[in-house]
Design a protein around this motif. Structure first.
Motif, PDB file in Angstrom:
ATOM      1  N   VAL A   4       3.067 -16.197  -5.675  1.00  0.00           N
ATOM      2  CA  VAL A   4       4.457 -15.978  -5.256  1.00  0.00           C
ATOM      3  C   VAL A   4       4.589 -14.525  -4.833  1.00  0.00           C
ATOM      4  CG1 VAL A   4       6.860 -15.928  -6.012  1.00  0.00           C
ATOM      5  CG2 VAL A   4       5.357 -17.707  -6.861  1.00  0.00           C
ATOM      6  N   SER A   5       5.129 -14.292  -3.643  1.00  0.00           N
ATOM      7  CA  SER A   5       5.407 -12.941  -3.152  1.00  0.00           C
ATOM      8  C   SER A   5       6.918 -12.785  -3.036  1.00  0.00           C
ATOM      9  CB  SER A   5       4.785 -12.727  -1.779  1.00  0.00           C
ATOM     10  OG  SER A   5       3.405 -12.934  -1.817  1.00  0.00           O
ATOM     11  N   PHE A   6       7.404 -11.618  -3.444  1.00  0.00           N
ATOM     12  CA  PHE A   6       8.850 -11.385  -3.327  1.00  0.00           C
ATOM     13  C   PHE A   6       9.138  -9.893  -3.305  1.00  0.00           C
ATOM     14  CE2 PHE A   6       7.969 -11.495  -7.868  1.00  0.00           C
ATOM     15  CZ  PHE A   6       8.795 -10.518  -8.402  1.00  0.00           C
ATOM     16  N   ARG A   7      10.368  -9.567  -2.918  1.00  0.00           N
ATOM     17  CA  ARG A   7      10.863  -8.192  -2.973  1.00  0.00           C
ATOM     18  C   ARG A   7      11.697  -8.073  -4.234  1.00  0.00           C
ATOM     19  NH1 ARG A   7       8.974  -4.385   0.405  1.00  0.00           N
ATOM     20  NH2 ARG A   7      10.912  -3.552   1.173  1.00  0.00           N
ATOM     21  N   SER A   8      11.410  -7.053  -5.017  1.00  0.00           N
ATOM     22  CA  SER A   8      12.178  -6.842  -6.243  1.00  0.00           C
ATOM     23  C   SER A   8      13.577  -6.356  -5.893  1.00  0.00           C
ATOM     24  CB  SER A   8      11.473  -5.814  -7.133  1.00  0.00           C
ATOM     25  OG  SER A   8      11.601  -4.514  -6.584  1.00  0.00           O
ATOM     26  N   ARG A   9      14.446  -6.370  -6.879  1.00  0.00           N
ATOM     27  CA  ARG A   9      15.822  -5.881  -6.663  1.00  0.00           C
ATOM     28  C   ARG A   9      15.825  -4.409  -6.250  1.00  0.00           C
ATOM     29  NH1 ARG A   9      16.728  -8.488 -11.967  1.00  0.00           N
ATOM     30  NH2 ARG A   9      17.164 -10.646 -11.466  1.00  0.00           N
ATOM     31  N   GLN A  10      14.744  -3.709  -6.618  1.00  0.00           N
ATOM     32  CA  GLN A  10      14.636  -2.284  -6.281  1.00  0.00           C
ATOM     33  C   GLN A  10      13.861  -2.066  -4.982  1.00  0.00           C
ATOM     34  OE1 GLN A  10      13.336  -0.089  -9.749  1.00  0.00           O
ATOM     35  NE2 GLN A  10      14.525  -1.415 -11.076  1.00  0.00           N
ATOM     36  N   VAL A  14       6.137  -7.410  -4.451  1.00  0.00           N
ATOM     37  CA  VAL A  14       5.427  -7.862  -5.645  1.00  0.00           C
ATOM     38  C   VAL A  14       4.710  -9.172  -5.320  1.00  0.00           C
ATOM     39  CG1 VAL A  14       5.650  -8.532  -8.070  1.00  0.00           C
ATOM     40  CG2 VAL A  14       7.218  -6.842  -7.101  1.00  0.00           C
ATOM     41  N   ILE A  15       3.460  -9.277  -5.772  1.00  0.00           N
ATOM     42  CA  ILE A  15       2.682 -10.511  -5.632  1.00  0.00           C
ATOM     43  C   ILE A  15       2.252 -10.930  -7.030  1.00  0.00           C
ATOM     44  CG2 ILE A  15       0.648 -11.614  -4.624  1.00  0.00           C
ATOM     45  CD1 ILE A  15       0.763  -9.284  -2.516  1.00  0.00           C
ATOM     46  N   ILE A  25      -0.764  -9.477 -11.462  1.00  0.00           N
ATOM     47  CA  ILE A  25       0.393  -8.901 -10.772  1.00  0.00           C
ATOM     48  C   ILE A  25      -0.068  -7.717  -9.933  1.00  0.00           C
ATOM     49  CG2 ILE A  25       2.664  -7.846 -11.065  1.00  0.00           C
ATOM     50  CD1 ILE A  25       2.596  -9.131 -13.931  1.00  0.00           C
ATOM     51  N   THR A  26       0.298  -7.717  -8.652  1.00  0.00           N
ATOM     52  CA  THR A  26       0.012  -6.582  -7.780  1.00  0.00           C
ATOM     53  C   THR A  26       1.264  -6.270  -6.972  1.00  0.00           C
ATOM     54  OG1 THR A  26      -0.839  -8.037  -6.046  1.00  0.00           O
ATOM     55  CG2 THR A  26      -2.461  -7.108  -7.546  1.00  0.00           C
ATOM     56  N   GLY A  27       1.288  -5.081  -6.375  1.00  0.00           N
ATOM     57  CA  GLY A  27       2.429  -4.704  -5.550  1.00  0.00           C
ATOM     58  C   GLY A  27       2.568  -3.201  -5.465  1.00  0.00           C
ATOM     59  N   ASP A  28       3.657  -2.751  -4.864  1.00  0.00           N
ATOM     60  CA  ASP A  28       3.853  -1.311  -4.684  1.00  0.00           C
ATOM     61  C   ASP A  28       4.833  -0.712  -5.700  1.00  0.00           C
ATOM     62  OD1 ASP A  28       6.132  -2.437  -3.616  1.00  0.00           O
ATOM     63  OD2 ASP A  28       6.142  -1.214  -1.799  1.00  0.00           O
ATOM     64  N   PHE A  29       4.860  -1.301  -6.886  1.00  0.00           N
ATOM     65  CA  PHE A  29       5.633  -0.752  -8.005  1.00  0.00           C
ATOM     66  C   PHE A  29       4.776   0.316  -8.704  1.00  0.00           C
ATOM     67  CE2 PHE A  29       3.608  -4.773  -9.062  1.00  0.00           C
ATOM     68  CZ  PHE A  29       2.732  -4.377 -10.066  1.00  0.00           C
ATOM     69  N   ALA A  52       6.409  -3.028 -21.870  1.00  0.00           N
ATOM     70  CA  ALA A  52       5.556  -2.313 -20.921  1.00  0.00           C
ATOM     71  C   ALA A  52       6.434  -1.445 -20.037  1.00  0.00           C
ATOM     72  CB  ALA A  52       4.761  -3.294 -20.075  1.00  0.00           C
ATOM     73  N   VAL A  53       5.887  -0.317 -19.613  1.00  0.00           N
ATOM     74  CA  VAL A  53       6.617   0.595 -18.737  1.00  0.00           C
ATOM     75  C   VAL A  53       6.201   0.303 -17.305  1.00  0.00           C
ATOM     76  CG1 VAL A  53       6.997   3.004 -18.130  1.00  0.00           C
ATOM     77  CG2 VAL A  53       6.699   2.360 -20.521  1.00  0.00           C
ATOM     78  N   ILE A  54       7.173  -0.119 -16.514  1.00  0.00           N
ATOM     79  CA  ILE A  54       6.925  -0.446 -15.105  1.00  0.00           C
ATOM     80  C   ILE A  54       8.161  -0.053 -14.307  1.00  0.00           C
ATOM     81  CG2 ILE A  54       7.649  -2.839 -15.462  1.00  0.00           C
ATOM     82  CD1 ILE A  54       5.556  -3.632 -13.343  1.00  0.00           C
ATOM     83  N   LEU A  55       7.957   0.656 -13.208  1.00  0.00           N
ATOM     84  CA  LEU A  55       9.061   1.127 -12.368  1.00  0.00           C
ATOM     85  C   LEU A  55       9.033   0.398 -11.035  1.00  0.00           C
ATOM     86  CD1 LEU A  55       8.688   4.960 -12.997  1.00  0.00           C
ATOM     87  CD2 LEU A  55      10.216   3.366 -14.164  1.00  0.00           C
ATOM     88  N   GLY A  56      10.170  -0.079 -10.585  1.00  0.00           N
ATOM     89  CA  GLY A  56      10.272  -0.719  -9.279  1.00  0.00           C
ATOM     90  C   GLY A  56      10.442  -2.217  -9.337  1.00  0.00           C
ATOM     91  N   VAL A  57      10.221  -2.818 -10.508  1.00  0.00           N
ATOM     92  CA  VAL A  57      10.421  -4.249 -10.674  1.00  0.00           C
ATOM     93  C   VAL A  57      10.781  -4.507 -12.130  1.00  0.00           C
ATOM     94  CG1 VAL A  57       7.974  -4.738 -11.080  1.00  0.00           C
ATOM     95  CG2 VAL A  57       9.451  -6.551 -10.270  1.00  0.00           C
ATOM     96  N   GLU A  58      11.703  -5.424 -12.351  1.00  0.00           N
ATOM     97  CA  GLU A  58      12.096  -5.753 -13.722  1.00  0.00           C
ATOM     98  C   GLU A  58      11.194  -6.861 -14.264  1.00  0.00           C
ATOM     99  OE1 GLU A  58      16.279  -6.638 -13.851  1.00  0.00           O
ATOM    100  OE2 GLU A  58      16.742  -4.888 -12.624  1.00  0.00           O
TER     101      GLU A  58
END
Length: 74
Positions: A4-10, A14-15, A25-29, A52-58
């Motif tokens: 599944v590929s999508f754009r996060s709310r931020q 995300v893939i 999980i991969t992406g530009d977060f 976990a600490v992750i920025l750019g996707v919830e």
């Protein structure tokens, strides 16, 4: 396998890939490799509240994508 590929709310791309019980999980977060591994293991176990600490996707967005994958591939 399900992907599944999508754009996060931020606005991050995300893939999410689900291979049976394994989640990738991969992406530009932004996160460290250690935090990403911890998150993937937590989500693989089906847990919603991963520490976990992750920025750019919830984490809730990731969980929803994994659930969608599991529903469509079963």
């Amino acid at each position: 396998m399900c992907e599944v590929s999508f754009r996060s709310r931020q606005g991050k791309t995300v893939i999410v890939r689900v291979y049976g019980d394994k989640v990738e999980i991969t992406g530009d977060f932004f996160t460290s490799e250690e935090e990403l591994e911890k998150l993937e293991k937590c989500l693989s176990r089906g847990e919603k509240s991963c520490k976990a600490v992750i920025l750019g996707v919830e984490i809730s967005e990731l969980y929803s994508a994994i659930e969608e994958c599991r529903r469509t591939s079963s």
